[in-house]
Design an enzyme around this catalytic site. Structure first.
Site, mmCIF file in Angstrom:
data_model
loop_
_atom_site.group_PDB
_atom_site.id
_atom_site.type_symbol
_atom_site.label_atom_id
_atom_site.label_comp_id
_atom_site.label_asym_id
_atom_site.label_seq_id
_atom_site.Cartn_x
_atom_site.Cartn_y
_atom_site.Cartn_z
ATOM 1 N N GLU A 153 59.801 24.887 58.760
ATOM 2 C CA GLU A 153 59.808 23.462 59.105
ATOM 3 C C GLU A 153 58.619 22.713 58.512
ATOM 4 O O GLU A 153 58.063 21.814 59.138
ATOM 5 C CB GLU A 153 59.884 23.258 60.623
ATOM 6 N N HIS A 203 56.342 25.287 68.627
ATOM 7 C CA HIS A 203 56.516 26.737 68.682
ATOM 8 C C HIS A 203 55.143 27.397 68.743
ATOM 9 O O HIS A 203 54.134 26.811 68.345
ATOM 10 C CB HIS A 203 57.248 27.256 67.440
#
Length: 421
Positions: A49, A272
């Site tokens: 990402e 995350h």
């Protein structure tokens, strides 16, 4: 290889949540990530990402002294978001873009535009060939009504196949990434059973991090708390997986994860948690690996059956949508013919002209919908055919016994490797 050979490999993995204009404090988090990686000096840093190539270029310049080798995997319209930074020279790299990756008309999810993929790096370390893979599978937006389940299972199968066909000359295989799969999900079980990869969290004896190894935790201020309502401890969807060929032994000495904040600054690096693994590779005397027993084959056959059934269901759904779109195209063409006849006859000509544009739009939209779902059904059919073939061979080996199986299972890649050499 010397009998006392040993290799220590420090690995970092993080889904960076780097969506331009949407992710909070992105620039600050990217800067702190660069500072953290420079301080720790890992052998490999594998990131997901990183949607902005400018962020990658910034990190590349910032990390150049400590990580002289780097690569950004480009695919799709937006990009794969995958990149790697290595302390060691990269000998080769390539990537595979997944055949199925969501639906283009689900614009608010955006996965289709990203071109989710798996990237491969080949490194030579201490006389060993290391294949390092980084990946990011399709997101799970609704666990109760998961319309992307078949796509994610197909991606897990493609990932397993890609690892198999590209790692036959590797001594050590490493896979890191955001699989968007819980440990007991079908796709995760399929990947592990078919490749023989070991889970660092399950294998290590020295773990420090959130309970159950969760990589999205409610303590993280960037996490959408509604997504974790059913999981008070959090979820584990990011992984470090590994294996080695016969003659080598690999183990995870330590595994650390952040716990809702970055150790030095206290603020999270992403929504995350980061994974930091120390892997040890050493020489191991060659051992005779007997053919898998009936009990050992059963989990593989079971998970192959589950995956086949899920892909079959997804294929049927794709064909249904294509059929519906075909009917809409037919009705749209009839409507256009009727409007042409009305306009030519001079009857309600103004109304016919007014309805012409939306009717054309309907036909074109339904046509695009039809083509996409035909492609989806064929992609699922291809994956299902591969699974069916492998399942048939596994059943044959189970019925005929060990003597009929010269390296049938994919986990026994040493046999394939020996044949090539």
């Amino acid at each position: 290889m010397k009998p006392n050979f040993s290799l220590r490999l420090r690995v970092f993995n993080l889904n960076c949540w780097g969506i331009p204009y949407l992710s909070k404090h992105r620039a600050d988090r990217v800067k702190r990530l660069g500072d953290f990686l420079n301080r720790e000096s890992f052998d490999l840093a594998l990131l997901e990402e990183v949607w902005s190539e400018q962020d990658f270029q910034y990190l590349r310049q910032k990390l150049l002294p400590a990580y002289p080798a780097a690569h950004y995997f480009r695919s799709g319209i937006i990009g794969s978001g995958l990149c790697v930074f290595s302390k060691h020279p990269i000998q080769e790299f390539t990537q595979h873009v997944f055949t199925l990756n969501g639906y283009p008309y689900m614009i608010h999810h955006g996965d289709w535009f990203c071109g989710k993929a798996v990237g491969l790096l080949v490194l030579h370390l201490g006389g060993l060939v290391l294949n390092a893979y980084v990946t990011h599978l399709h997101a799970e937006y609704n666990r109760q009504k998961d319309i992307y389940l078949a796509h994610r299972v197909a991606q897990a199968w493609e990932l397993a196949q890609f690892i198999h066909h590209t790692s036959k000359k590797a001594d050590v295989v490493l896979l890191c990434g955001d699989l968007n799969l819980h440990p007991k999900d079908l796709g995760c079980r399929l990947l592990k059973e078919w490749t023989g990869l070991h889970d660092a969290f399950l294998e290590t004896r020295d773990f420090k991090g959130p309970e159950e190894g969760c990589t999205m935790v409610p303590e993280n201020c960037y996490v959408n708390q509604q997504e974790l309502e059913q999981f008070p401890l959090g979820i584990r969807i990011d992984y470090v997986l590994y294996k080695a060929v016969s003659g080598l032994y690999i183990s995870c000495k330590t595994l650390r994860t952040t716990t809702g904040h970055e150790p030095h600054s206290g603020s999270p690096l992403s929504d995350h948690e980061a994974l930091m693994a120390t892997l040890c590779v050493r020489h191991s005397p060659p051992q005779h690996n007997p053919s898998p027993t009936h009990a050992e084959r059963s989990p593989l056959i079971s998970v192959l059956r589950e995956a086949w059934a899920e892909l079959d269901q997804g294929m049927a759904q794709g064909r249904r949508w294509a059929t519906i779109a075909g009917y809409v195209i037919g009705l749209g063409l009839l409507l256009l013919a009727l409007l042409c006849a009305l306009a030519a006859g001079g009857e309600i000509k103004e109304v016919a002209v007014l309805l012409w544009t939306p009717s054309v739009g309907l036909v074109l939209g339904a046509g695009a919908f039809y083509l996409f779902h035909v492609q989806e059904a064929k992609g699922l059919c291809r994956a299902r055919a591969e699974l069916q073939h492998v399942l048939g061979r596994a059943r044959e080996a189970q019925d005929l016994g060990p003597e009929s199986q010269p390296a049938l299972l994919l986990g026994q890649q040493e046999g394939d490797r020996a044949e090539e050499q």
